[in-house]
Motif scaffolding. Sequence first.
Motif, PDB file in Angstrom:
ATOM      1  N   ASN A  47       0.831  -1.212   0.000  1.00 45.77           N
ATOM      2  CA  ASN A  47       0.000   0.000   0.000  1.00 45.77           C
ATOM      3  C   ASN A  47       0.863   1.258   0.000  1.00 45.77           C
ATOM      4  O   ASN A  47       0.558   2.231  -0.696  1.00 45.77           O
ATOM      5  CB  ASN A  47      -0.954   0.014   1.194  1.00 45.77           C
ATOM      6  N   ALA A  51       1.004   4.051  -2.886  1.00 46.38           N
ATOM      7  CA  ALA A  51       0.797   5.474  -2.600  1.00 46.38           C
ATOM      8  C   ALA A  51       1.972   6.296  -3.106  1.00 46.38           C
ATOM      9  O   ALA A  51       1.786   7.380  -3.684  1.00 46.38           O
ATOM     10  CB  ALA A  51       0.601   5.692  -1.101  1.00 46.38           C
ATOM     11  N   GLN A  54       1.663   6.665  -6.793  1.00 42.56           N
ATOM     12  CA  GLN A  54       0.646   7.660  -7.133  1.00 42.56           C
ATOM     13  C   GLN A  54       1.182   9.074  -6.940  1.00 42.56           C
ATOM     14  O   GLN A  54       0.935   9.956  -7.756  1.00 42.56           O
ATOM     15  CB  GLN A  54      -0.613   7.448  -6.293  1.00 42.56           C
TER      16      GLN A  54
END
Length: 124
Positions: A47, A51, A54
């Motif tokens: 995760n 992130a 992104q």
Amino acid sequence: MIGRRRRSRSREAANAHCFSDVPGTSNSVPKASQFEPEPDLKSDIENILSALQQVRQKTISDGQKESDELLSSTVAEIKALVDQAKEKIHADREALSKQTTKICKEYETALKEEAAKYKTAYEG
């Protein structure tokens, strides 16, 4: 020199003892492939990496937008400068044309006067 050799040997000895109490190691640093995180930790790491990816993509996108905006403003400034230069050239051309016309008329008048003087001098 001797003091430095002793210090580096003592550091090596200290490093050698760091993993001596870990089972399955032979005084070496464990490799990344030997590290198996817990499933929850692995999910958290994935995760976090997602992130970060992104954020990286957003940063690249924002950088592209800033570059496009900078390029657009630069193009607009260049167009404005070109338009100003065109206007100045047009104004200068008109002024030069008027000045040339005025000078031509003055020369024409002077030439006519000289022609009249020549005619009077040689005919009369």
